[in-house]
Design a protein around this motif. Structure first.
Motif, PDB file in Angstrom:
ATOM      1  N   VAL A 181      -7.393   2.245  -4.147  1.00 33.43           N
ATOM      2  CA  VAL A 181      -7.401   3.704  -4.248  1.00 33.43           C
ATOM      3  C   VAL A 181      -7.148   4.119  -5.691  1.00 33.43           C
ATOM      4  CG1 VAL A 181      -6.435   5.847  -3.327  1.00 33.43           C
ATOM      5  CG2 VAL A 181      -6.420   3.773  -1.919  1.00 33.43           C
ATOM      6  N   ALA A 182      -7.933   5.059  -6.171  1.00 36.80           N
ATOM      7  CA  ALA A 182      -7.713   5.668  -7.483  1.00 36.80           C
ATOM      8  C   ALA A 182      -7.063   7.024  -7.267  1.00 36.80           C
ATOM      9  CB  ALA A 182      -9.036   5.826  -8.238  1.00 36.80           C
ATOM     10  N   VAL A 183      -5.957   7.301  -7.972  1.00 44.78           N
ATOM     11  CA  VAL A 183      -5.135   8.480  -7.690  1.00 44.78           C
ATOM     12  C   VAL A 183      -4.820   9.243  -8.970  1.00 44.78           C
ATOM     13  CG1 VAL A 183      -2.947   9.303  -6.718  1.00 44.78           C
ATOM     14  CG2 VAL A 183      -4.052   7.288  -5.745  1.00 44.78           C
ATOM     15  N   ARG A 184      -4.852  10.558  -8.856  1.00 45.19           N
ATOM     16  CA  ARG A 184      -4.280  11.431  -9.877  1.00 45.19           C
ATOM     17  C   ARG A 184      -3.342  12.415  -9.170  1.00 45.19           C
ATOM     18  NH1 ARG A 184      -9.513  11.524 -12.775  1.00 45.19           N
ATOM     19  NH2 ARG A 184      -9.214  10.412 -14.740  1.00 45.19           N
ATOM     20  N   VAL A 212      -3.388   3.386  -9.624  1.00 44.86           N
ATOM     21  CA  VAL A 212      -4.057   2.442  -8.732  1.00 44.86           C
ATOM     22  C   VAL A 212      -3.127   2.113  -7.575  1.00 44.86           C
ATOM     23  CG1 VAL A 212      -5.255   0.235  -8.537  1.00 44.86           C
ATOM     24  CG2 VAL A 212      -5.147   1.404 -10.749  1.00 44.86           C
ATOM     25  N   LEU A 213      -3.662   2.184  -6.368  1.00 44.81           N
ATOM     26  CA  LEU A 213      -2.951   1.709  -5.191  1.00 44.81           C
ATOM     27  C   LEU A 213      -3.744   0.553  -4.599  1.00 44.81           C
ATOM     28  CD1 LEU A 213      -1.924   4.974  -3.269  1.00 44.81           C
ATOM     29  CD2 LEU A 213      -0.542   3.619  -4.849  1.00 44.81           C
ATOM     30  N   LEU A 214      -3.069  -0.568  -4.385  1.00 47.23           N
ATOM     31  CA  LEU A 214      -3.618  -1.674  -3.612  1.00 47.23           C
ATOM     32  C   LEU A 214      -2.848  -1.686  -2.302  1.00 47.23           C
ATOM     33  CD1 LEU A 214      -3.724  -4.471  -6.349  1.00 47.23           C
ATOM     34  CD2 LEU A 214      -5.566  -2.924  -5.678  1.00 47.23           C
ATOM     35  N   ALA A 215      -3.540  -1.594  -1.189  1.00 50.94           N
ATOM     36  CA  ALA A 215      -2.831  -1.390   0.076  1.00 50.94           C
ATOM     37  C   ALA A 215      -3.478  -2.165   1.207  1.00 50.94           C
ATOM     38  CB  ALA A 215      -2.808   0.099   0.429  1.00 50.94           C
ATOM     39  N   GLY A 216      -2.643  -2.534   2.164  1.00 48.35           N
ATOM     40  CA  GLY A 216      -3.133  -3.152   3.376  1.00 48.35           C
ATOM     41  C   GLY A 216      -3.766  -2.160   4.326  1.00 48.35           C
ATOM     42  N   GLY A 217      -3.720  -0.917   4.008  1.00 44.86           N
ATOM     43  CA  GLY A 217      -4.295   0.154   4.812  1.00 44.86           C
ATOM     44  C   GLY A 217      -3.760   1.480   4.335  1.00 44.86           C
ATOM     45  N   VAL A 218      -4.586   2.509   4.345  1.00 38.68           N
ATOM     46  CA  VAL A 218      -4.197   3.819   3.822  1.00 38.68           C
ATOM     47  C   VAL A 218      -4.395   4.878   4.892  1.00 38.68           C
ATOM     48  CG1 VAL A 218      -4.714   5.592   2.088  1.00 38.68           C
ATOM     49  CG2 VAL A 218      -4.787   3.185   1.447  1.00 38.68           C
ATOM     50  N   ASP A 219      -3.389   5.727   5.063  1.00 39.99           N
ATOM     51  CA  ASP A 219      -3.495   6.887   5.953  1.00 39.99           C
ATOM     52  C   ASP A 219      -3.920   8.076   5.111  1.00 39.99           C
ATOM     53  OD1 ASP A 219      -3.211   8.989   7.701  1.00 39.99           O
ATOM     54  OD2 ASP A 219      -1.349   8.257   8.581  1.00 39.99           O
TER      55      ASP A 219
END
Length: 361
Positions: A181-184, A212-219
């Protein structure tokens, strides 16, 4: 340490006691105890119930001085319990467990009667020891990660073996899917990670000007209101990162979270050259319209909803006012906005102009 304690004892009994507490926890760390053993040892030292809680998993260890688990909850004076329990002692104010500048949990004591002078020292050392245990028996379940490892995962130059090793070091199981995920956002990145990935592994870092978020799953529904986020869809973290960056460019106030997989053919607009975009008559008309923020906001809401009434609700205006604005905007653009083809044309032009201004910015 013992010699120093003896020398200080003649000067300050509190200092001697504090040093003995420090030595006690140093010994525990050398013995490589786990969190349950740390809670039991702390309860024995303090001679009252001691507690440890981790935020990410919600797991808690609450132990009495004799090593048993108290059956009744602590008094709610510190927020640990939901109702007073007969015979329970009030819980002290919790002390945070901090790792990598992130609060990952808390510790507390439940002492009958007033707190003792050394309780503060015990809690501080207990919190430090708990952080050490979490880090040692990790990988640490903190959100923030080493930016170098995150960059390696999303780098186009890394081979599969290096990427897999970096993911293992970050705490992701082998062969498990990882969303990128790319976040601002104005909020701290670790707080966003904890919000959108409850109970799942997530690592965050800032790379360049983007989080940057590296995640096992995003809500997706749990992103805070001010955040903009683009979510990649590829199996490869490197390709997924490129997709996430592209999706982030498509975000708007009415569409703050964009999944690359749902862009479909619209994703092709991200590859239009700046010169070609500027030369397009529709994009140039949108650029001129941008001088009037009210008109631009009206067109944005209408393109986002495809309905004058829903656009009016977003803008908190009467639908007749929105209809008049859209009629004027359509004349300016030379597009019949109430027709499906006109709506598509305006949406493509508005999106292309946004991508162009994002690139120029």
């Amino acid at each position: 340490m013992e010699a120093l304690a003896v020398r200080l004892s003649g000067l300050d009994a509190y200092a001697e006691g504090a040093i003995r507490v420090v030595a006690f926890y140093d010994t525990l760390m050398r013995r490589r105890v786990d969190l349950p053993a740390l809670a039991r040892a702390s309860a024995g030292l303090a001679e009252c119930v001691a507690g440890i809680r981790l935020h990410d998993t919600g797991r808690a260890w609450r132990v009495a001085p004799d090593g048993s688990r108290p059956s009744d909850p602590p008094s709610p004076s510190s927020g640990h319990g939901s109702a007073p329990a007969h015979g329970s002692a009030p819980a002290s104010a919790p002390v945070p467990i901090t790792l990598d500048e992130e609060e990952i949990g808390e510790v507390w004591l439940e002492r009958p009667g007033p707190p003792l002078a050394l309780d503060t020292v015990v809690l501080e050392r207990l919190a430090l020891a708990a952080a050490t245990v979490v880090e040692r028996y990790g990988p640490a379940r903190t959100t923030m990660a080493d930016p170098a490892l995150v960059e390696l995962v999303i780098s186009s130059g890394a081979d599969e073996a290096a990427t897999a090793r970096a993911l293992r070091l970050l705490g992701f199981p082998a062969d498990a899917p990882v969303e990128v995920v790319a976040v601002r956002s104005r909020l701290p990145l670790h707080r966003i990670g904890a919000l959108v990935c409850p109970g799942r592994t997530v690592k965050a870092a800032t790379v360049g000007d983007v989080g940057v978020l590296l995640a096992g799953g995003v809500d997706e529904d749990r992103f805070p209101a001010d955040a903009r986020a683009g979510i990649g869809a590829a199996e490869s973290p490197e390709r997924s990162w490129r997709q996430a960056r592209t999706a982030l460019r498509f975000t708007t106030a009415h569409r703050p979270v964009v999944h690359h997989a749902r862009l479909g053919a619209l994703a092709l607009l991200a590859h239009v050259t700046p010169d070609a975009a500027r030369e397009n008559a529709d994009v140039a008309a949108i650029a001129a319209l941008a001088d009037n923020p009210g008109d631009l906001a009206t067109l944005d809401a209408y393109c986002a909803t495809g309905s004058q009434r829903r656009a009016a609700q977003l803008l908190h205006l009467h639908h007749s006012s929105v209809a008049r604005r859209l009629e004027q905007i359509g004349r300016t653009l030379g597009v019949e906005l109430t027709e499906p083809a006109g709506l598509v044309r305006a949406t493509v032009a508005l999106t292309t102009w946004r991508l162009l201004t994002d690139r120029d910015g």
